[in-house]
Design a protein around this motif. Structure first.
Motif, short mmCIF file in Angstrom:
data_model
loop_
_atom_site.label_atom_id
_atom_site.label_comp_id
_atom_site.label_asym_id
_atom_site.label_seq_id
_atom_site.Cartn_x
_atom_site.Cartn_y
_atom_site.Cartn_z
N PHE A 1 -17.03 11.20 -16.63
CA PHE A 1 -18.42 11.07 -16.18
C PHE A 1 -18.73 11.98 -15.00
CE2 PHE A 1 -18.48 6.70 -18.18
CZ PHE A 1 -19.40 7.05 -19.17
N MET A 2 -17.79 12.13 -14.12
CA MET A 2 -18.04 12.97 -12.93
C MET A 2 -18.02 14.45 -13.26
SD MET A 2 -15.91 10.76 -10.13
CE MET A 2 -16.29 11.81 -8.76
N SER A 3 -17.32 14.84 -14.33
CA SER A 3 -17.24 16.27 -14.67
C SER A 3 -18.45 16.74 -15.46
CB SER A 3 -15.95 16.55 -15.46
OG SER A 3 -16.02 15.93 -16.73
N ARG A 4 -19.24 15.82 -15.99
CA ARG A 4 -20.42 16.20 -16.77
C ARG A 4 -21.52 16.69 -15.85
NH1 ARG A 4 -22.24 11.80 -20.71
NH2 ARG A 4 -23.23 13.59 -21.67
N GLU B 1 3.08 -10.24 -14.19
CA GLU B 1 3.38 -10.62 -15.57
C GLU B 1 3.12 -9.48 -16.55
OE1 GLU B 1 0.98 -14.07 -16.27
OE2 GLU B 1 2.25 -15.36 -15.04
N LYS B 2 2.08 -8.69 -16.34
CA LYS B 2 1.70 -7.63 -17.27
C LYS B 2 1.43 -6.32 -16.52
CE LYS B 2 -0.39 -11.00 -20.30
NZ LYS B 2 -1.56 -11.42 -21.06
N PRO B 3 2.47 -5.70 -15.98
CA PRO B 3 2.23 -4.48 -15.20
C PRO B 3 1.74 -3.31 -16.05
CG PRO B 3 4.57 -4.84 -15.46
CD PRO B 3 3.88 -6.05 -16.01
N TYR B 4 2.17 -3.23 -17.30
CA TYR B 4 1.75 -2.10 -18.13
C TYR B 4 0.28 -2.19 -18.50
CZ TYR B 4 6.65 -0.94 -18.37
OH TYR B 4 7.92 -0.61 -18.03
N HIS B 5 -0.24 -3.38 -18.63
CA HIS B 5 -1.67 -3.53 -18.88
C HIS B 5 -2.47 -3.01 -17.69
CE1 HIS B 5 -0.32 -6.70 -21.81
NE2 HIS B 5 -1.07 -5.90 -22.56
N ALA B 6 -2.01 -3.32 -16.49
CA ALA B 6 -2.71 -2.87 -15.28
C ALA B 6 -2.65 -1.35 -15.15
CB ALA B 6 -2.10 -3.53 -14.05
N VAL B 7 -1.48 -0.77 -15.44
CA VAL B 7 -1.35 0.69 -15.35
C VAL B 7 -2.21 1.36 -16.42
CG1 VAL B 7 0.28 2.60 -15.63
CG2 VAL B 7 0.93 0.61 -14.30
N GLY B 8 -2.18 0.83 -17.63
CA GLY B 8 -3.00 1.39 -18.70
C GLY B 8 -4.48 1.28 -18.42
N GLY B 9 -4.91 0.13 -17.93
CA GLY B 9 -6.32 -0.05 -17.58
C GLY B 9 -6.76 0.90 -16.48
N SER B 10 -5.92 1.08 -15.48
CA SER B 10 -6.24 2.01 -14.39
C SER B 10 -6.32 3.43 -14.90
CB SER B 10 -5.18 1.91 -13.29
OG SER B 10 -5.15 0.63 -12.75
N LEU C 1 -12.18 7.76 -17.69
CA LEU C 1 -13.63 7.61 -17.84
C LEU C 1 -14.39 8.12 -16.62
CD1 LEU C 1 -13.94 4.14 -19.60
CD2 LEU C 1 -14.56 6.37 -20.53
N LEU C 2 -13.91 7.77 -15.45
CA LEU C 2 -14.58 8.24 -14.22
C LEU C 2 -14.51 9.76 -14.13
CD1 LEU C 2 -13.52 5.61 -11.55
CD2 LEU C 2 -15.81 6.06 -12.41
N GLY C 3 -13.37 10.32 -14.45
CA GLY C 3 -13.23 11.78 -14.43
C GLY C 3 -14.15 12.45 -15.42
#
Length: 98
Positions: free
Chosen positions: A94-97, A75-84, A90-92
């Protein structure tokens, strides 16, 4: 619809095998006359039945959750892509710090 992963199938198979082995143990101790063995056998039998019912409930809940997640993604594929994408950023970060 999303299918169960191989890991989930392996865990379910392992749980079924564990329940089967416990059932064999209960059956193997049926002829024991010792009171402690009889009590342990009865307790194991009760817990085995409880585990079987909980496993069936858990399997149903898992199927419902998979269907709900699949429905939301369709139903909301763009929300899933945006959230991912945001989660990846964010993970990148935090890991680069250091």
């Amino acid at each position: 619809m999303a299918s169960k992963t191989t890991h989930t199938d392996a865990m379910a198979a392992e749980l079924r095998e564990l329940i089967r082995h416990a059932g064999v143990l209960v059956d193997a101790t049926a002829e024991e006359a010792d009171e402690r063995v009889q009590k342990a056998r009865e307790l194991l039998g009760k817990r085995l039945e409880a585990a079987k019912s909980k496993y069936a409930d858990l399997d149903d809940i898992l199927d419902e959750k998979l269907q709900a997640a699949d429905r939301i993604l369709h139903e909301k594929p763009y929300h899933a892509v945006g959230g991912s994408f945001l989660l990846g950023l964010l993970l990148g970060w935090f890991m680069s710090r250091k």
